[in-house]
Motif scaffolding. Structure first.
Motif, PDB file in Angstrom:
ATOM      1  N   THR A  41     -24.676  -8.250 -25.152  1.00  0.00           N
ATOM      2  CA  THR A  41     -25.269  -9.537 -25.041  1.00  0.00           C
ATOM      3  C   THR A  41     -24.600 -10.723 -25.326  1.00  0.00           C
ATOM      4  OG1 THR A  41     -26.489  -8.054 -26.194  1.00  0.00           O
ATOM      5  CG2 THR A  41     -27.453  -9.886 -25.160  1.00  0.00           C
ATOM      6  N   HIS A  42     -24.199 -10.870 -26.759  1.00  0.00           N
ATOM      7  CA  HIS A  42     -23.309 -11.996 -26.959  1.00  0.00           C
ATOM      8  C   HIS A  42     -21.873 -11.625 -27.140  1.00  0.00           C
ATOM      9  CE1 HIS A  42     -27.366 -11.891 -29.158  1.00  0.00           C
ATOM     10  NE2 HIS A  42     -27.166 -13.424 -28.876  1.00  0.00           N
ATOM     11  N   GLY A  43     -21.340 -12.340 -26.338  1.00  0.00           N
ATOM     12  CA  GLY A  43     -19.516 -12.387 -26.020  1.00  0.00           C
ATOM     13  C   GLY A  43     -18.910 -12.555 -27.432  1.00  0.00           C
ATOM     14  N   ASP A  44     -19.933 -13.164 -28.714  1.00  0.00           N
ATOM     15  CA  ASP A  44     -18.231 -12.847 -29.697  1.00  0.00           C
ATOM     16  C   ASP A  44     -18.456 -11.118 -30.475  1.00  0.00           C
ATOM     17  OD1 ASP A  44     -20.915 -13.608 -30.019  1.00  0.00           O
ATOM     18  OD2 ASP A  44     -20.589 -15.000 -31.896  1.00  0.00           O
ATOM     19  N   GLU A  45     -19.259 -10.035 -29.876  1.00  0.00           N
ATOM     20  CA  GLU A  45     -19.849  -9.002 -30.809  1.00  0.00           C
ATOM     21  C   GLU A  45     -18.937  -7.557 -30.258  1.00  0.00           C
ATOM     22  OE1 GLU A  45     -23.840  -8.507 -31.256  1.00  0.00           O
ATOM     23  OE2 GLU A  45     -24.229 -10.924 -31.530  1.00  0.00           O
ATOM     24  N   LEU A  46     -18.327  -7.863 -30.764  1.00  0.00           N
ATOM     25  CA  LEU A  46     -17.237  -6.496 -30.649  1.00  0.00           C
ATOM     26  C   LEU A  46     -17.104  -4.945 -30.565  1.00  0.00           C
ATOM     27  CD1 LEU A  46     -13.841  -8.628 -30.019  1.00  0.00           C
ATOM     28  CD2 LEU A  46     -16.195  -8.120 -28.248  1.00  0.00           C
ATOM     29  N   SER A  85     -17.373 -15.802 -26.198  1.00  0.00           N
ATOM     30  CA  SER A  85     -18.353 -16.805 -26.584  1.00  0.00           C
ATOM     31  C   SER A  85     -18.977 -16.307 -26.542  1.00  0.00           C
ATOM     32  CB  SER A  85     -18.443 -18.076 -25.417  1.00  0.00           C
ATOM     33  OG  SER A  85     -18.467 -18.019 -24.067  1.00  0.00           O
ATOM     34  N   ARG A  86     -20.159 -16.594 -27.267  1.00  0.00           N
ATOM     35  CA  ARG A  86     -21.697 -15.924 -27.568  1.00  0.00           C
ATOM     36  C   ARG A  86     -22.417 -16.075 -26.575  1.00  0.00           C
ATOM     37  NH1 ARG A  86     -23.507 -13.620 -31.689  1.00  0.00           N
ATOM     38  NH2 ARG A  86     -25.705 -13.554 -32.792  1.00  0.00           N
ATOM     39  N   GLY A  87     -22.248 -17.125 -26.496  1.00  0.00           N
ATOM     40  CA  GLY A  87     -23.141 -17.290 -25.150  1.00  0.00           C
ATOM     41  C   GLY A  87     -22.886 -16.625 -22.989  1.00  0.00           C
ATOM     42  N   VAL A 128     -26.553  -2.223 -29.531  1.00  0.00           N
ATOM     43  CA  VAL A 128     -26.113  -2.844 -30.473  1.00  0.00           C
ATOM     44  C   VAL A 128     -25.593  -4.382 -30.502  1.00  0.00           C
ATOM     45  CG1 VAL A 128     -23.473  -1.977 -31.386  1.00  0.00           C
ATOM     46  CG2 VAL A 128     -24.855  -0.370 -30.108  1.00  0.00           C
ATOM     47  N   HIS A 129     -25.811  -4.978 -32.123  1.00  0.00           N
ATOM     48  CA  HIS A 129     -24.807  -5.688 -32.502  1.00  0.00           C
ATOM     49  C   HIS A 129     -24.037  -6.220 -33.288  1.00  0.00           C
ATOM     50  CE1 HIS A 129     -27.300  -8.229 -29.376  1.00  0.00           C
ATOM     51  NE2 HIS A 129     -28.222  -7.277 -29.220  1.00  0.00           N
ATOM     52  N   SER A 130     -23.285  -6.876 -33.350  1.00  0.00           N
ATOM     53  CA  SER A 130     -22.020  -7.621 -34.056  1.00  0.00           C
ATOM     54  C   SER A 130     -22.412  -8.727 -34.892  1.00  0.00           C
ATOM     55  CB  SER A 130     -20.670  -6.954 -33.796  1.00  0.00           C
ATOM     56  OG  SER A 130     -20.356  -6.100 -33.102  1.00  0.00           O
ATOM     57  N   VAL A 190     -29.579  -2.325 -33.632  1.00  0.00           N
ATOM     58  CA  VAL A 190     -28.384  -1.745 -34.606  1.00  0.00           C
ATOM     59  C   VAL A 190     -26.908  -3.140 -34.276  1.00  0.00           C
ATOM     60  CG1 VAL A 190     -26.398  -0.825 -35.426  1.00  0.00           C
ATOM     61  CG2 VAL A 190     -28.215   0.689 -34.120  1.00  0.00           C
ATOM     62  N   GLU A 191     -27.383  -3.878 -35.565  1.00  0.00           N
ATOM     63  CA  GLU A 191     -26.355  -4.583 -36.546  1.00  0.00           C
ATOM     64  C   GLU A 191     -24.525  -4.370 -37.356  1.00  0.00           C
ATOM     65  OE1 GLU A 191     -25.495  -8.226 -36.060  1.00  0.00           O
ATOM     66  OE2 GLU A 191     -27.520  -8.884 -34.611  1.00  0.00           O
ATOM     67  N   MET A 192     -23.992  -4.489 -36.758  1.00  0.00           N
ATOM     68  CA  MET A 192     -23.125  -4.201 -37.636  1.00  0.00           C
ATOM     69  C   MET A 192     -21.802  -5.170 -37.542  1.00  0.00           C
ATOM     70  SD  MET A 192     -21.044  -1.213 -35.747  1.00  0.00           S
ATOM     71  CE  MET A 192     -22.317  -0.798 -34.383  1.00  0.00           C
ATOM     72  N   TYR A 327     -31.684 -13.512 -36.701  1.00  0.00           N
ATOM     73  CA  TYR A 327     -32.301 -13.415 -35.402  1.00  0.00           C
ATOM     74  C   TYR A 327     -30.732 -12.258 -35.029  1.00  0.00           C
ATOM     75  CZ  TYR A 327     -34.895 -17.293 -35.952  1.00  0.00           C
ATOM     76  OH  TYR A 327     -35.161 -18.034 -35.912  1.00  0.00           O
ATOM     77  N   VAL A 328     -31.319 -11.735 -33.717  1.00  0.00           N
ATOM     78  CA  VAL A 328     -30.420 -11.175 -33.994  1.00  0.00           C
ATOM     79  C   VAL A 328     -29.999 -11.302 -32.050  1.00  0.00           C
ATOM     80  CG1 VAL A 328     -31.072  -8.887 -34.484  1.00  0.00           C
ATOM     81  CG2 VAL A 328     -32.602  -9.552 -32.513  1.00  0.00           C
TER      82      VAL A 328
HETATM   83 ZN   LIG Z   1     -25.791  -9.888 -30.847  1.00  0.00          ZN
END
Ligand SMILES: [Zn+2]
Lengths: 328, 311
Positions: A41-46, A85-87, A128-130, A190-192, A327-328
């Motif tokens: 969802t967020h381009g900087d989270e891998l 990029s995140r967005g 899944v987020h990072s 999930v964040e990690m 925030y997520v």
């Molecule tokens: Zn995220």
């Protein structure tokens, strides 16, 4: 089977395509359960990219254990991931603020609508987020207060180090997980790790959680790893530490994911020009260090760490963070 | 006029981050005008600079009413403006999505909380702002439907349109929404551009602010009475989407009347130069917003039309 969920033409040559990979047993059973794994969802989270790869690899290696449908959506913001990029690169919109979207809406809302509609019908969704490039997080589940009781039993299976509830904020209303929960698809965030890199140990830890969850739902019949007993944070358990000065953050002996004592020196903010220590970053209490600043250039106010009190806890209340919202 | 350092943040490799205000008149906090929260809102800062020039003259001629004070804050994101970025440079966060802010929160939440602290308590608040897509608007005043909004006050700017927007979740973190929730009558003023300077539209914005301040009894000034505004519910603006991707040729300007079936844009193949698709107006009305980018992707909003309204 790889399917295109939404496709939009761009000015020169290419299309913007959101794809999913549907994995299902060779012989479909009746009333099979379905889980959706969403990330990117967020381009900087891998980390989610690695999770998807390993998830599919394991299912393909043992198709005989698959007894339900696994839909994998590795990149719901493909241009964001591709450009780091995140967005959404064209307009900087945060993809996690446009759900559920509308059929007749402009690009982002249209994509959000198609994705939401495609996931609806799943028995469970894991988003899944990072974190981002500034902050590192141990594997954790973040729940919204409205769905806390319903989701907590599933969250416990996720092999996370900590489970905590975000304070009710209208800001999160337009997130994917929140919308799916409203549409009746139980969804866990999930964040990690940190942005722009893969922390394989964390990704594998989460992957074990996903298989444990799939086993619980009757989607996976293979053997699964025993999952961790997470810390379930209570109201007032989580403290955020913010920078009081602008400068360069230098980590001392702190390591993320361990218990520390009140007064423990996490790090310091220094001036590379004068050589002075501007501020010591000290733990305000005994607890589990689960968030830690990753990017060394900090402005006053930047979040440096989060510590969660451990020990005797009732397990139904919500954690709230004094000073600084996550925030997520 | 009194120049005031309203807020500062310690820099690391750059000079201090500062928010500067210009105060006119004395006494009760009557009106506060806020310029760019984003670095590329050059036109918004420019409008403030022109307003400061006018207010300075008015003050020198004793034309600010007794016991009334006006605060103008031209630029609230110097760090972004100076390096040509839109958002807070270090973490790319939008300050206008951080309100009401948090005094012990992250950097931009702290900035938002400090801005809120400075601008709260004013009777009237005017925020000069921009849209997230490249495009031109008919000049208008925008208010959030918070239950506290007062469209009849928005009329007093004398701009052609007042738009009332039902807040979506993402709006609740904007300055306008939180200003209004805090008891200030808050208005967002949209002119037709942001990242370049348009003198004609700047003059119109300055005149509309002066007109409003005059009508509220804050300044004494003779000006043209402006338009009697049309109040529009944002939900009644019809979005028109591009049906294809390619070069984009805009055929209509904001403010023009369109009829159902009018060809109002063309999408041209980026290689063959052939027209791939025509943007056709599905309704009769007036162009409110027009996209101005050189290329367009499929499914982008290229116009917004006010249904059944004519020039
Ligand atoms: Zn995220």
């Amino acid at each position: 089977m790889i399917e295109e969920i939404v496709s939009l033409q761009m000015p020169v040559e290419e299309r913007l395509v959101v794809r999913k990979n549907r994995l299902e047993p060779e012989h479909a059973g009746k009333n099979m359960k379905r889980i959706s794994i969403v990330t990117g969802t967020h381009g900087d989270e891998l980390n989610g990219q690695y999770v998807c790869y390993k998830l599919i690899e394991k299912i393909k290696a043992h198709p005989e254990h698959l007894c339900g449908i696994v839909d994998v959506y590795p990149s719901i913001n493909p241009l964001g991931i591709d450009t780091g990029s995140r967005g959404i690169p064209m307009n900087d919109l945060d993809m996690n603020r446009v759900f559920p979207g509308t059929d007749s809406g402009a690009m982002a809302e249209h994509i959000a609508y198609k994705i939401t509609q495609d996931i609806i019908g799943s028995d469970m969704c894991v988003d899944v987020h990072s974190s981002n490039i500034f902050i590192k997080e141990v594997p954790q589940v973040r729940l919204s207060p409205e769905n806390y009781d319903k989701l907590l039993p599933y969250a416990r299976l996720m092999n996370a180090d900590i489970i905590w509830a975000l304070s009710a904020s209208v800001y999160l209303e337009a997130s994917l997980a929140n919308c799916l929960n409203m549409f009746g698809v139980p969804s866990i965030v999930v964040e990690m790790g940190a942005g722009s890199r893969i922390t394989r140990t964390y990704a594998r830890q989460t992957l074990d959680g996903i298989f444990r969850l799939m086993k619980e739902l009757g989607i996976w019949s293979g053997s699964v790893e025993e999952v961790k007993e997470p810390i379930v944070a209570n109201t007032g358990d989580v403290s955020a530490i913010h920078a009081g000065r602008s400068g360069l953050f230098i980590l001392e002996d702190a390591e993320i994911g361990v218990n520390i004592q009140k007064g423990f020196k996490i790090g310091k903010i220094v001036s590379p020009l004068t050589g002075d220590v501007l501020e010591e970053i000290i733990s305000p209490k005994d607890g589990f260090l689960f968030t830690l600043r990753e990017h060394p250039v900090v402005y006053k106010g930047a979040i440096m760490a989060r510590v969660c009190k451990t020990g005797d806890r009732a397990e139904t209340a919500f954690a709230s963070v004094k000073g600084g919202e996550a925030y997520v | 006029m009194y120049r005031e350092k309203l807020y500062s943040l310690e820099g690391i490799y750059r000079e201090e981050f500062k928010i500067t205000g210009f105060r006119f008149g004395h006494g009760e906090n009557s009106a506060c005008i806020v310029g760019s929260l984003r670095g590329n809102e050059y036109q918004q800062t420019y409008i403030c600079s022109q307003l400061i020039r006018e207010l300075k003259k008015l003050e020198e001629h004793g034309q600010i009413a007794g016991n009334k004070s006006i605060l103008v804050i031209p630029c609230l994101n110097q760090y972004a403006t100076n390096i040509d970025r839109r958002f807070w440079p270090l973490d790319d966060s939008d300050i206008n999505r951080k309100f009401p802010g948090h005094i012990a929160g992250d950097t931009t939440q702290q900035i938002a909380a400090n801005i809120m602290e400075i601008i709260k308590g004013y009777s009237y608040g005017i925020h000069l702002t921009s849209f997230y897509m490249p495009g031109k608007f008919v000049p208008h005043v925008r208010m959030m439907e918070t239950g506290f909004q007062n469209p009849s006050l928005a009329n007093l700017f004398g701009l052609p349109f007042v738009v009332i927007r039902k807040p979506k979740p993402m709006d609740t973190t904007t300055l306008n929404y939180n200003w209004q929730m805090g008891g200030t009558s808050a208005f967002s003023l949209y002119t037709n551009c942001s990242d370049y300077i348009d003198d004609v539209s700047a003059k119109q914005a300055v005149a509309s602010i002066l007109r409003f301040l005059t009508r509220m009894g804050i300044i004494k000034y003779n000006n043209h009475s402006g338009y009697i505004a049309e109040v529009i519910d944002e939900d009644n603006l019809v979005p028109i989407l591009s049906g294809a991707a390619g070069f984009y040729k805009r055929l209509f300007e904001p403010g023009r009347t369109v009829y159902r079936g009018d060809v109002i844009g063309e999408i041209i193949d980026t290689y063959s130069g052939e027209i791939l698709d025509r943007v056709i107006s599905p309704t009769e009305g007036m162009i409110f917003f027009a996209y101005t980018g050189p290329t367009v992707m499929e499914d982008a909003v290229v116009y917004k039309v006010i249904r059944r309204l004519h020039e």
